[in-house]
Motif scaffolding. Structure first.
Motif, PDB file in Angstrom:
ATOM      1  N   VAL A 112      13.254 -11.832   7.604  1.00 59.13           N
ATOM      2  CA  VAL A 112      14.616 -12.593   8.118  1.00 59.13           C
ATOM      3  C   VAL A 112      14.611 -14.021   8.330  1.00 59.13           C
ATOM      4  O   VAL A 112      15.320 -14.570   7.591  1.00 59.13           O
ATOM      5  N   LEU A 113      13.320 -14.283   8.856  1.00 57.35           N
ATOM      6  CA  LEU A 113      13.137 -15.829   9.112  1.00 57.35           C
ATOM      7  C   LEU A 113      12.713 -16.308   7.400  1.00 57.35           C
ATOM      8  O   LEU A 113      13.602 -17.582   7.528  1.00 57.35           O
TER       9      LEU A 113
ATOM     10  N   ASP B  98      24.159 -16.644  15.774  1.00 57.53           N
ATOM     11  CA  ASP B  98      24.578 -15.803  14.658  1.00 57.53           C
ATOM     12  C   ASP B  98      23.488 -14.969  13.908  1.00 57.53           C
ATOM     13  O   ASP B  98      23.458 -13.846  13.689  1.00 57.53           O
ATOM     14  N   LEU B  99      22.257 -15.799  13.856  1.00 55.16           N
ATOM     15  CA  LEU B  99      21.198 -15.184  13.417  1.00 55.16           C
ATOM     16  C   LEU B  99      20.769 -13.876  14.135  1.00 55.16           C
ATOM     17  O   LEU B  99      20.315 -12.708  13.461  1.00 55.16           O
ATOM     18  N   TYR B 100      20.535 -14.103  15.457  1.00 54.75           N
ATOM     19  CA  TYR B 100      20.039 -13.028  16.147  1.00 54.75           C
ATOM     20  C   TYR B 100      21.098 -11.710  16.253  1.00 54.75           C
ATOM     21  O   TYR B 100      20.775 -10.588  16.062  1.00 54.75           O
ATOM     22  N   ARG B 101      22.459 -12.085  16.376  1.00 57.49           N
ATOM     23  CA  ARG B 101      23.317 -11.079  16.309  1.00 57.49           C
ATOM     24  C   ARG B 101      23.654 -10.254  14.887  1.00 57.49           C
ATOM     25  O   ARG B 101      23.999  -8.961  15.228  1.00 57.49           O
ATOM     26  N   TYR B 102      23.281 -11.040  13.920  1.00 53.94           N
ATOM     27  CA  TYR B 102      23.470 -10.324  12.721  1.00 53.94           C
ATOM     28  C   TYR B 102      22.378  -9.559  12.204  1.00 53.94           C
ATOM     29  O   TYR B 102      22.615  -8.492  11.511  1.00 53.94           O
ATOM     30  N   TYR B 103      21.362 -10.156  12.487  1.00 57.07           N
ATOM     31  CA  TYR B 103      19.913  -9.345  11.955  1.00 57.07           C
ATOM     32  C   TYR B 103      19.349  -8.483  13.127  1.00 57.07           C
ATOM     33  O   TYR B 103      18.938  -8.942  14.095  1.00 57.07           O
ATOM     34  N   GLY B 104      19.402  -7.161  12.932  1.00 60.58           N
ATOM     35  CA  GLY B 104      18.743  -6.340  13.821  1.00 60.58           C
ATOM     36  C   GLY B 104      17.406  -6.477  14.273  1.00 60.58           C
ATOM     37  O   GLY B 104      16.916  -6.250  15.235  1.00 60.58           O
ATOM     38  N   ALA B 105      16.593  -7.054  13.175  1.00 61.48           N
ATOM     39  CA  ALA B 105      15.145  -6.960  13.170  1.00 61.48           C
ATOM     40  C   ALA B 105      14.640  -8.165  14.501  1.00 61.48           C
ATOM     41  O   ALA B 105      13.849  -8.077  15.246  1.00 61.48           O
ATOM     42  N   LEU B 106      15.774  -9.016  14.471  1.00 58.09           N
ATOM     43  CA  LEU B 106      15.570 -10.093  15.545  1.00 58.09           C
ATOM     44  C   LEU B 106      15.738  -9.566  16.739  1.00 58.09           C
ATOM     45  O   LEU B 106      15.220 -10.286  17.881  1.00 58.09           O
TER      46      LEU B 106
ATOM     47  N   ASP C 263       7.730  -4.150  12.476  1.00 57.28           N
ATOM     48  CA  ASP C 263       8.588  -5.105  13.053  1.00 57.28           C
ATOM     49  C   ASP C 263       8.235  -6.328  12.702  1.00 57.28           C
ATOM     50  O   ASP C 263       9.213  -7.227  12.274  1.00 57.28           O
ATOM     51  N   ASN C 264       7.008  -6.924  12.839  1.00 59.71           N
ATOM     52  CA  ASN C 264       6.571  -8.040  12.233  1.00 59.71           C
ATOM     53  C   ASN C 264       7.139  -8.600  11.110  1.00 59.71           C
ATOM     54  O   ASN C 264       7.317  -9.562  10.635  1.00 59.71           O
ATOM     55  N   GLU C 265       6.770  -7.684   9.940  1.00 60.30           N
ATOM     56  CA  GLU C 265       7.341  -7.852   8.669  1.00 60.30           C
ATOM     57  C   GLU C 265       8.870  -8.249   8.466  1.00 60.30           C
ATOM     58  O   GLU C 265       8.874  -9.094   7.836  1.00 60.30           O
TER      59      GLU C 265
END
Length: 248
Positions: free
Chosen positions: A82-83, A197-205, A75-77
């Motif tokens: 993403v960031l 939007d970053l949180y909504r778009y990327y499941g990793a976040l 998860d960390n990777e």
């Protein structure tokens, strides 16, 4: 005489094993949750230490997470990827910067009780107490870390944000956006990560708790933030997180 001696020795050994077994059983009964909680944080701390040691020297940005979440390696990777992909210097390559996350696992009373309450509604008070003690220690470590000037952005839980009164150590959003503050703002100093939007778009976040806030640290006179160009780069990273637009 020899056979008798050997049997006596064997008997003594059997007695010693029995005493040890009783001691261990008694120890495990009273200190089981102490060992589990401490062992858990030692493992998490070791993983984070290794990740930081192997990535910090080669990273372009350090981001601190403080709250009720403990990351695993995978998860960390993904979160770092993403960031890094939305970092200001991503450019046409789309690869972005190398981002390292520094974790400080800090659980609130409510979160600790949820972790140590079973399906029957019984709460292990020893486990809760140990987890909160470790959380307080991690919180103190984060306070020291805020003084180093090394973190580009803080991702913090609402509980930590208010406990430490981080608005006193943060750059006002108005300094970055003027009068037109982002709609995802939590207050005048923080952004709700879950409303970006970053949180909504990327499941990793979305592995990060929904109560996570994005905070831009105020500039300090030590560490990476003491350099005006580097601090400007940190501010650009904050904007990149907040202003990311979901692809159509």
């Amino acid at each position: 005489m020899k056979d008798k001696y050997e049997k006596s020795k064997a008997g003594e050994i059997a007695i010693e094993k029995s005493r040890f077994a009783k001691w261990f059983e008694n120890f495990w009964y009273y200190y089981k949750w102490h060992v589990i909680v401490i062992g858990f944080f030692l493992i998490v701390g070791l993983i984070c230490f290794v990740q930081c040691a192997t990535s910090q020297n080669s990273s372009d940005l350090m981001i601190a997470y403080v709250g009720g979440y403990s990351s695993n390696k995978e998860d960390n990777e993904l979160i770092c990827e993403v960031l890094g992909s939305v970092a200001p210097d991503a450019g046409e390559s789309g690869k972005g910067s190398v981002v390292a996350l520094n974790y400080f696992s800090v659980y609130s009373q409510k979160e600790a009780e949820q972790i140590f309450t079973n399906d029957e509604g019984e709460t292990n008070t020893n486990g809760v107490r140990e987890l909160l003690q470790t959380s307080n220690s991690n919180l103190d470590q984060f306070v020291d870390f805020t003084k180093t000037g090394e973190a580009a952005v803080w991702l913090v839980s609402e509980d930590v944000y208010h406990t430490l009164d981080l608005s006193e150590r943060a750059m006002p959003l108005s300094a970055l956006y003027g009068e037109q503050l982002p709609e995802s703002r939590y207050d005048e100093y923080a952004i709700r990560l879950s409303e970006t939007d970053l949180y909504r778009y990327y499941g990793a976040l979305q592995k990060l708790p929904a109560n996570t806030l994005v905070v831009m640290p105020a500039r300090v006179v030590v560490g990476a933030a003491s350099n005006s160009e580097t601090y400007a780069y940190f501010c650009d990273m904050f904007r990149a997180i907040v202003e990311f637009k979901m692809p159509q």
